[in-house]
Design a protein around this motif. Sequence first.
Motif, mmCIF file in Angstrom:
data_model
loop_
_atom_site.group_PDB
_atom_site.id
_atom_site.type_symbol
_atom_site.label_atom_id
_atom_site.label_comp_id
_atom_site.label_asym_id
_atom_site.label_seq_id
_atom_site.Cartn_x
_atom_site.Cartn_y
_atom_site.Cartn_z
ATOM 1 N N GLY A 136 49.433 35.673 -24.683
ATOM 2 C CA GLY A 136 49.429 34.532 -24.351
ATOM 3 C C GLY A 136 48.089 33.250 -24.544
ATOM 4 O O GLY A 136 47.588 34.065 -26.106
ATOM 5 N N THR A 137 48.261 32.096 -24.583
ATOM 6 C CA THR A 137 47.897 30.541 -24.746
ATOM 7 C C THR A 137 46.229 30.877 -25.173
ATOM 8 O O THR A 137 45.877 31.420 -24.170
ATOM 9 C CB THR A 137 47.989 29.804 -24.350
ATOM 10 O OG1 THR A 137 49.375 28.880 -24.163
ATOM 11 C CG2 THR A 137 47.458 28.558 -25.035
ATOM 12 N N ASN A 138 45.915 30.988 -26.415
ATOM 13 C CA ASN A 138 44.234 31.024 -26.571
ATOM 14 C C ASN A 138 43.846 32.768 -26.578
ATOM 15 O O ASN A 138 42.900 32.669 -26.265
ATOM 16 C CB ASN A 138 43.539 30.305 -25.793
ATOM 17 C CG ASN A 138 43.874 29.040 -26.725
ATOM 18 O OD1 ASN A 138 44.338 28.680 -27.790
ATOM 19 N ND2 ASN A 138 43.940 27.437 -25.470
ATOM 20 N N GLY A 139 44.873 33.078 -26.238
ATOM 21 C CA GLY A 139 44.722 35.091 -25.805
ATOM 22 C C GLY A 139 43.590 35.441 -24.819
ATOM 23 O O GLY A 139 42.811 35.953 -24.716
ATOM 24 N N GLN A 140 44.136 34.491 -23.145
ATOM 25 C CA GLN A 140 43.437 34.506 -22.737
ATOM 26 C C GLN A 140 44.457 35.003 -21.335
ATOM 27 O O GLN A 140 44.034 35.360 -20.369
ATOM 28 C CB GLN A 140 43.244 33.301 -22.316
ATOM 29 C CG GLN A 140 42.116 32.380 -21.931
ATOM 30 C CD GLN A 140 41.424 31.508 -21.512
ATOM 31 O OE1 GLN A 140 41.421 29.816 -22.541
ATOM 32 N NE2 GLN A 140 40.851 31.354 -20.531
ATOM 33 N N LEU A 156 56.071 36.010 -16.591
ATOM 34 C CA LEU A 156 55.716 35.270 -15.057
ATOM 35 C C LEU A 156 54.952 34.074 -15.622
ATOM 36 O O LEU A 156 54.585 32.683 -14.892
ATOM 37 C CB LEU A 156 55.247 36.470 -14.288
ATOM 38 C CG LEU A 156 55.791 35.835 -12.506
ATOM 39 C CD1 LEU A 156 56.827 34.708 -12.409
ATOM 40 C CD2 LEU A 156 54.577 36.463 -11.830
ATOM 41 N N SER A 157 53.438 33.875 -16.466
ATOM 42 C CA SER A 157 52.249 33.180 -15.922
ATOM 43 C C SER A 157 51.791 33.694 -17.276
ATOM 44 O O SER A 157 51.445 34.585 -17.389
ATOM 45 C CB SER A 157 51.383 33.745 -15.104
ATOM 46 O OG SER A 157 50.061 32.815 -15.175
ATOM 47 N N ASP A 158 50.925 32.352 -17.985
ATOM 48 C CA ASP A 158 50.109 32.024 -19.235
ATOM 49 C C ASP A 158 48.831 32.052 -18.638
ATOM 50 O O ASP A 158 49.041 30.846 -18.614
ATOM 51 C CB ASP A 158 50.859 31.531 -19.523
ATOM 52 C CG ASP A 158 50.349 31.179 -21.734
ATOM 53 O OD1 ASP A 158 49.307 31.685 -21.575
ATOM 54 O OD2 ASP A 158 50.814 30.951 -22.120
ATOM 55 N N PHE A 159 47.882 32.766 -18.368
ATOM 56 C CA PHE A 159 46.317 32.250 -18.190
ATOM 57 C C PHE A 159 46.195 31.392 -19.045
ATOM 58 O O PHE A 159 44.824 31.050 -18.815
ATOM 59 C CB PHE A 159 46.337 33.620 -17.912
ATOM 60 C CG PHE A 159 46.243 33.965 -16.573
ATOM 61 C CD1 PHE A 159 45.377 34.455 -15.082
ATOM 62 C CD2 PHE A 159 47.860 34.897 -16.155
ATOM 63 C CE1 PHE A 159 45.979 34.765 -14.458
ATOM 64 C CE2 PHE A 159 47.586 35.801 -15.166
ATOM 65 C CZ PHE A 159 46.880 35.644 -14.071
ATOM 66 N N GLY A 160 47.162 31.275 -20.176
ATOM 67 C CA GLY A 160 45.978 30.339 -20.806
ATOM 68 C C GLY A 160 46.249 28.543 -21.026
ATOM 69 O O GLY A 160 46.274 27.398 -21.959
ATOM 70 N N ASN A 161 47.571 28.353 -20.373
ATOM 71 C CA ASN A 161 48.700 27.768 -20.235
ATOM 72 C C ASN A 161 47.934 26.636 -19.031
ATOM 73 O O ASN A 161 48.309 27.269 -17.629
ATOM 74 C CB ASN A 161 50.021 27.588 -20.477
ATOM 75 C CG ASN A 161 50.778 26.449 -19.530
ATOM 76 O OD1 ASN A 161 50.400 25.559 -19.848
ATOM 77 N ND2 ASN A 161 52.278 26.750 -19.489
ATOM 78 N N SER A 162 47.358 25.449 -19.260
ATOM 79 C CA SER A 162 46.987 24.525 -17.816
ATOM 80 C C SER A 162 48.032 24.649 -17.051
ATOM 81 O O SER A 162 47.878 23.684 -15.933
ATOM 82 C CB SER A 162 46.002 23.199 -18.035
ATOM 83 O OG SER A 162 46.712 22.832 -18.945
#
Length: 374
Positions: A217-221, A237-243
């Motif tokens: 995911g975004t920024n490897g988070q 389902l959910s990208d934990f780096g995507n605000s």
Amino acid sequence: MKRKLLTLMLLMGFAGAASADSISTGNVLVIDQEAGTNAQGALFVVDQNAGTRTLFSDFGNSSQGATGVDPAGIAWLPGQLLGLLSPASVLVTDGSAGTGQQGALFQIDPTTGNRTLLSDFGNSAQGTLGEDPVAVLPIPVIPGLLNSGIVLAVDPFAGTNGQGAIFSVDASGNRTVLTDFGDSTGPQGQYPDSLAYYPGLLGLLGTTVLVADGSAGTNGQGELFSVNPATGVRAVLSDFGNSAQGWVDANPQSTPYGVIVSPTEQIFVLVQELSAGGGGAVIQVDPSTGNRTLVSSLSCTNSAGATVTGVAPYELAWLPSGLIGVSDSDAGTNGDGAVFTVNPANGQCQVFSDFGSASQGALGSEPSGITVAQ
């Protein structure tokens, strides 16, 4: 990569510690990576009401069967899920056991604590080789999708370019790859580390396997994937780096490591903060949108009213009380670990079982995997 190196010597339990006679429905089951003989791991049975512990299976004791090295993942296998003659048992992954230390899946008798080796991930005769299986998940028969029950194991270092894979394991311990997170057939992963079953409407519509990945995911988070248990088709389902999807950890080194689904199909993910200071959080994820909200930052209260903060939270379980159980490898007395409870409605966190306190039973050292006997 192991979650923690085996640096402790033989762990001594408190004098007079008893062994559980058998596992009962509702018991909380916790795998400790460094407890037991020669710090080879142990399975503890924890009373669902009092939080008191007994040591049930010692992975360093060969009189109880095949020995382990670094047991970490755990799941309850219901009777007959793998066939009419398949008894209920406890499944445990060990990333360093097996041929070439490429991992193993153990099966534990819930009446005796005796262990058998179900699948040796370093044995090519049982199928595709693994590297470090860390979590296990039984999947029931799904009409129109799966004609028989299966067991899934996730390995963050298997698959193409070592980007992770999910194995399907049958009753004989034979393995096939359900999905390869490094191939180009779907969104790629980096470190898939935990599994949960999402039953969908009436166990049919929307049925999927949720997979937390600590580095995608975004920024490897991290990301939360959905995987079709029959075809292996993946989606994010959910990208934990995507605000845009809600809560994002301010610590860029944090990592999702643990996912559960409540009886009402609410999704909760455990996030570890691995940089200086440690800690962690329990996050709720909307199953339709993937949007995230903070439930608890794991600032917990013990029986004396003192604050105990999560240090190295490892895994989640849905407890019979309707609370979320959180294992923490380094919290509690002397840093010997603890299990917390989190109220999903208000985030209130309590110490449930302190693995460094002899007043609650046999001592632990690094409680990791957690589940509940069904």
